[in-house]
Structure formats: structure tokens, C-alpha cells
Motif scaffolding. Structure first.
Motif, mmCIF file in Angstrom:
data_model
loop_
_atom_site.group_PDB
_atom_site.id
_atom_site.type_symbol
_atom_site.label_atom_id
_atom_site.label_comp_id
_atom_site.label_asym_id
_atom_site.label_seq_id
_atom_site.Cartn_x
_atom_site.Cartn_y
_atom_site.Cartn_z
ATOM 1 N N ASN A 172 0.794 -1.027 0.026
ATOM 2 C CA ASN A 172 -0.151 -0.435 0.015
ATOM 3 C C ASN A 172 0.739 0.814 -0.379
ATOM 4 N N PRO A 173 0.512 2.466 -0.420
ATOM 5 C CA PRO A 173 0.876 3.618 -0.350
ATOM 6 C C PRO A 173 2.091 4.305 1.389
ATOM 7 N N ALA A 174 1.810 3.825 2.167
ATOM 8 C CA ALA A 174 2.396 3.758 3.153
ATOM 9 C C ALA A 174 4.097 2.580 3.263
ATOM 10 N N ALA A 175 3.580 1.541 2.926
ATOM 11 C CA ALA A 175 4.483 0.184 2.378
ATOM 12 C C ALA A 175 5.531 0.890 1.511
ATOM 13 N N ASN A 176 5.447 1.450 0.826
ATOM 14 C CA ASN A 176 5.748 1.831 -0.405
ATOM 15 C C ASN A 176 6.644 2.601 0.983
ATOM 16 N N ALA A 177 5.413 3.790 0.887
ATOM 17 C CA ALA A 177 6.573 5.619 1.022
ATOM 18 C C ALA A 177 7.907 4.610 2.096
ATOM 19 N N GLY A 178 7.139 3.700 3.419
ATOM 20 C CA GLY A 178 8.489 3.520 4.246
ATOM 21 C C GLY A 178 9.659 2.543 3.189
ATOM 22 N N LEU A 179 9.165 1.598 2.870
ATOM 23 C CA LEU A 179 10.316 1.283 1.698
ATOM 24 C C LEU A 179 11.284 1.410 1.592
ATOM 25 N N VAL A 180 10.771 2.827 0.862
ATOM 26 C CA VAL A 180 11.498 3.420 -0.112
ATOM 27 C C VAL A 180 12.902 4.186 0.955
ATOM 28 N N GLU A 181 12.326 4.492 1.570
ATOM 29 C CA GLU A 181 12.504 5.871 2.619
ATOM 30 C C GLU A 181 13.489 4.650 2.978
ATOM 31 N N GLY A 182 13.753 3.906 3.827
ATOM 32 C CA GLY A 182 14.217 2.926 4.579
ATOM 33 C C GLY A 182 15.477 2.468 4.039
#
Length: 407
Positions: A166-176
Motif C-alpha cells: 500500500n502507499p504507506a508501506a511503499n513510502a516506508g520501504l523506499v525511504e528505509g
């Protein structure tokens, strides 16, 4: 040079192209098309029978030990018909196809694609394998590698594998994960489009979808429950529990383990070697259950087989008194991101009947997706309503080749 009218076949082919391009989860699953439906048209409720691979035991020594076939079948019901309405005039039929698609088709069909994807995302309810920490947005490479671990332990073919978050996990994974052991071209794509992209950590594609589902766990207590009876029959589909909460509920999709490493553990086995992987098997409830006053009830699960059976799923059958531990806090909502091999989930469309006596009608098939468009004149309201339909079904046919990434 005069304008040439767009034909209904051109419009249908373009609509199908737009639909395919806007699918995310569905684009990467096994898509089957049954041409027998093209003869008379399909109806909601039609069932396809899908054969699963045979499994057998390897035996030692020179003496031949012949085994019966262990072929398994699962069914897929074509039970979802979705359509979206759109109006276009004769004047608009004189436009260039790309302009017509951008103005008339794309705004509607992208919604149709999202709705189909949202249905297929419900596949998580048939998947027990789980990684991630419920309540914590995935943001490290570890959870993706743990997903690969689950697939490897279940002997899933290495490729093609996908992750849809989902968008939240996508943002977290790209940043992390920015810059961590990634080639420059991958980092560049991540920076430009904000997506994980292709060829990352062994995944053919890691993509984002707003259609990923939220799952609300049952009111059952996460710990404290035990098995009230041993499973004694190979292929059993029921686990009897007690002590999981007075009048509590177990919801379809709830995941739980049986036993602990120190007491009556029920470990997952590799389906090829039938040896324990060292990870507790994660069962998934396949139907809703309301527990009794002592927190007792029978949970329906996929067939259970011990390591001595060709269809082995666990090292030993679950034992009475073993602890039952559910994933996630009671009555709490968690995102259900998906990690899967293409053949874990299948999606099938069927040809809808072609009506006669209408203004326009066309049906096109491409890459296992059948789409129909029909336009008719409404004499009562002097309008030209048009509908775009797809009839489909989906099923988790190899749940061991998919993983839920909890958020």
C-alpha cells in the motif's frame, strides 16, 4: 482529408489495453482464459476446475514402491461481473483514438481496474504465511527478505516473484532502503517515481497499489487459547480450540500458530523434502467462527498432512493442549500487503454473451482478459448509454507460494 469514424472494435481493444495497464495485483498473477465460454456466453456462478501438481514420496532402496496418484484439484468460480457506464457521441467517434481514449475511456476504465484489483487483493484471506510486525509500517529490507525466506521454505520457484504494497508501506520501504546495495539505475528510478521498481532483492517487481486491503482481526484473544483435541486424521480441515475468549470471534483470514518451540510445536515442512523448516506453521481460518462461553470452537483450515504423507504441510499433526497464538491484537485493523509467486493466485475471465439488436457491441480478448462493450439507443430519454463489462473469478490455488506482509 475527412475524419474516419472509430469502430466499436477499435474502442474495445483500446479499452482492454487501458484496463490491463491499470491493473497492478491482477497483472502479475496467473491469468487463465477458458475459450469454451466463447460459444454461448458465460454466466455468473460458472465454475472452472484447476488441476494442481502431483506430489509423491521418494523411497530408498532397489525395491519398487508404486504410489497412487496424488493429483489435487481446486475450483474457481466466475462470480464477479463488474461494469462501468460511459457515454460517447457520434461526434466523439471522429476523434483520434488516443484523444478519445484519454478523454472518454481512461477516466472510467482506470476505476474499473482499481475495483477488479481490490477484489483480487482479498486473496490474503486464504494465505497463512505472514511476515512483518502488525501495527508497524514495513520500512526495511528485512521484511522483504523474510518474505523471500517463506517462499523459499515452501519451495516456490525463484521467478517470477512480486510484492504489492500500500502507499504507506511503499513510502516506508523506499525511504528505509534508499541506497542500500542498490545499483545506481535502481536508485535513480526510485528517486524519480517514488516506487521501489523492478529487480530489487530478488523480486521481479515491487509495486504499489491503493487496492491493498485492511483486515480487522477477530475479537479472539491473541494468546491463552489451546487445542482442545488432537488432529488424528491426515487431510483434516478442522482445528478445535478452547480458552480464546468468551463469545469471541475468529474471522476469515485470522492467522495462528500451534504449539511453541518448547512444547508441542507444529512446524512447517518443505514440500519437496518434507523436513521441518524450523518455522511454526501458520494456519489461516477459512471461515468465521463465534466461540462459546469457554472460548471453544472449531476453526476451518486448509487440509493438514504430516511429514509421512506425500502432501505434507506440517512435521507432526497438531496435539491436544498445544498453545494457540494468533497474529495481531484482537479487533484491530492491519494492512495486508502481498508477496507472491505468479502461480499462487489465478485470475480467469470468461466471454460474456454478445447481445443482438443493439447499436454497437464488441468483445475482445488479450492476455487472458475478456472485455465486452455494448452501446444502445434509449428512445425514452433520447440517450446513447454504453456499458463496459468484465466477468471474472479469482482463487488462491497455491497459498504456500504467497505471503502476507502485515503493516
Amino acid at each position: 482529408m475527412g475524419n474516419s469514424l472509430l469502430t466499436i472494435d477499435m474502442i474495445t481493444r483500446k479499452s482492454l489495453e487501458i484496463l490491463e495497464n491499470n491493473l497492478v495485483i491482477t497483472r502479475n498473477v496467473n491469468r487463465q482464459y477458458d475459450s469454451s465460454y466463447a460459444v454461448e456466453g458465460a454466466k455468473i456462478g460458472t465454475t472452472l476446475r484447476i488441476r494442481l501438481p502431483d506430489r509423491a514420496l521418494v523411497t530408498d532402496g532397489a525395491a519398487l514402491q508404486v504410489q497412487d496418484d496424488n493429483e489435487q484439484f481446486t475450483t474457481l468460480t466466475v462470480s464477479n461481473q463488474k461494469h462501468i457506464g460511459v457515454n460517447f457521441t457520434t461526434a466523439e467517434l471522429t476523434m483520434q483514438l488516443d484523444d478519445f481514449a484519454e478523454r472518454v475511456l481512461k477516466p472510467r476504465i482506470s476505476q474499473l481496474a482499481a475495483s477488479v484489483d481490490a477484489d483480487v487483493a482479498n486473496a490474503f484471506k486464504g494465505i497463512g504465511n505472514s511476515v512483518g510486525t502488525p501495527g508497524t509500517t514495513p520500512a526495511t529490507s528485512l521484511v522483504l527478505l523474510q518474505g523471500q525466506q517463506k517462499l523459499n521454505e515452501n519451495a516456490a520457484v525463484m521467478s517470477p516473484r512480486y510484492a504489492t504494497v500500500n502507499p504507506a508501506a511503499n513510502a516506508g520501504l523506499v525511504e528505509g532502503m534508499k541506497g542500500l546495495f542498490n545499483p545506481g539505475s535502481t536508485i535513480s528510478r526510485q528517486f524519480k517515481n517514488g516506487m521501489m521498481g523492478e529487480g530489487v532483492l530478488g523480486y521481479d517487481e515491487i509495486n504499489m497499489s491503493q487496492s491493498i486491503k485492511q483486515f480487522t482481526t477477530g475479537s479472539r484473544s491473541a494468546t491463552g487459547g489451546t487445542l482442545s483435541a488432537s488432529v488424528t486424521t491426515e487431510g483434516a480441515t478442522t482445528i478445535a480450540i478452547t480458552g480464546a475468549g468468551n463469545g469471541a470471534t475468529v474471522k476469515t483470514g485470522d492467522v495462528f500458530t500451534v504449539g511453541t518451540p518448547s512444547s508441542n510445536p507444529c512446524y512447517m515442512v518443505n514440500p519437496q523434502t518434507r523436513e521441518s523448516t524450523g518455522s511454526l506453521f501458520q494456519f489461516v481460518a477459512l471461515s468465521d467462527v463465534t466461540l462459546g462461553s469457554s472460548g471453544e470452537g472449531n476453526i476451518t483450515v486448509a487440509p493438514i498432512y504430516s511429514a509421512s504423507n506425500a502432501l505434507a504441510t506440517v512435521d507432526t499433526l497438531p496435539q491436544s493442549g498445544a498453545a494457540v497464538v494468533f497474529v495481531g491484537t484482537a479487533s484491530t485493523q492491519y494492512p495486508q500487503n502481498l508477496i507472491y509467486h505468479r502461480d499462487a493466485i489465478t485470475f480467469a475471465t470468461a466471454d460474456l454473451v454478445m447481445p443482438q439488436g443493439v447499436d454497437m457491441a464488441s468483445r475482445q480478448v488479450h492476455n487472458g482478459i475478456s472485455l465486452r462493450i455494448v452501446r444502445q439507443y434509449d428512445i425514452n430519454n433520447d440517450r446513447m448509454p454504453c456499458r463496459i463489462d468484465v466477468l471474472y473469478g479469482y482463487s488462491v490455488i497455491r497459498p504456500q507460494m504467497a505471503v502476507r506482509l502485515w503493516g
